[in-house]
Motif scaffolding. Structure first.
Motif, mmCIF file in Angstrom:
data_model
loop_
_atom_site.group_PDB
_atom_site.id
_atom_site.type_symbol
_atom_site.label_atom_id
_atom_site.label_comp_id
_atom_site.label_asym_id
_atom_site.label_seq_id
_atom_site.Cartn_x
_atom_site.Cartn_y
_atom_site.Cartn_z
ATOM 1 N N TYR A 59 25.914 -3.222 -8.334
ATOM 2 C CA TYR A 59 27.062 -3.353 -9.223
ATOM 3 C C TYR A 59 26.675 -3.473 -10.690
ATOM 4 C CZ TYR A 59 30.332 -3.721 -5.351
ATOM 5 O OH TYR A 59 31.083 -3.441 -4.245
ATOM 6 N N LEU A 60 25.762 -4.379 -11.041
ATOM 7 C CA LEU A 60 25.422 -4.578 -12.450
ATOM 8 C C LEU A 60 24.712 -3.370 -13.047
ATOM 9 C CD1 LEU A 60 24.375 -8.348 -12.475
ATOM 10 C CD2 LEU A 60 26.550 -7.329 -13.206
ATOM 11 N N SER A 61 23.870 -2.716 -12.278
ATOM 12 C CA SER A 61 23.183 -1.518 -12.772
ATOM 13 C C SER A 61 24.188 -0.420 -13.082
ATOM 14 C CB SER A 61 22.172 -1.017 -11.745
ATOM 15 O OG SER A 61 21.173 -1.969 -11.530
ATOM 16 N N TYR A 63 27.384 -0.778 -13.632
ATOM 17 C CA TYR A 63 28.229 -1.216 -14.743
ATOM 18 C C TYR A 63 27.549 -0.907 -16.076
ATOM 19 C CZ TYR A 63 31.114 -4.216 -17.662
ATOM 20 O OH TYR A 63 31.942 -4.682 -18.651
#
Length: 173
Positions: A59-61, A63
């Motif tokens: 998710y963070l990558s 995003y």
């Protein structure tokens, strides 16, 4: 906004590539930049005719890839399409888990105008080759476990080169 931050200082890498003659000596020059928003990354995107965006399917990558995509599109618009052409997103360090499958589907949906390129599976061989200071292709000759990921990188490279060649042929018409 990348273009509003001062166009001149961001063109240093682009100018250096042209003045050195490197751009004329090689068919492809690969510029590997940090994944964060830095002057180095901005210089790389501005100097690059084509951009590929690797991302882990987390998710963070995913995003975080909004930033280089936005910057590349802005550069593309401000250079009349000569720079910042996004070839695709490369799913990196992929495992056969539901999270990665879900994230890949989300990336395809959110960034529908940017193709997903062939994925690279998670493999310790990449780190081992780096530790041994060997290109993955040479490391794979001595390590059977590395041959699968070396083949994945080879497939990815061929697709990128074919894509660029196709774009170049069509743009010269």
């Amino acid at each position: 906004s990348i273009v509003n931050l001062g166009f001149y200082w961001q063109k240093k890498l682009d100018n250096a590539l042209w003045k050195s003659g490197l751009s004329n000596d090689y068919e492809y020059v690969i510029i590997d930049t940090p994944p964060s928003l830095t002057a180095v990354t901005q210089n790389g995107i501005l100097a690059a005719q084509y951009v590929i965006i690797p991302s882990q399917m987390e998710y963070l990558s995913v995003y975080a890839i909004r930033i280089p995509i936005k910057d590349a599109k802005e550069i593309h618009d401000n250079t009349d399409g000569r720079r910042g052409n996004i070839l695709g997103i490369i799913p990196m360090m992929v495992e056969n888990v539901k999270l990665h499958t879900t994230i890949k589907a989300l990336v395809s949906k959110v960034f529908k105008d940017i193709p997903l390129l062939p994925e690279i599976k998670r493999a310790t061989a990449v780190g081992q080759a780096s530790h041994d200071r060997k290109p993955l292709s040479l490391f794979a000759e001595q390590n059977k476990g590395a041959s699968s990921v070396a083949t994945q990188f080879s497939t990815l490279t061929k697709q990128i080169v074919n894509q660029i060649d196709h774009l170049e042929r069509n743009s010269s018409k």
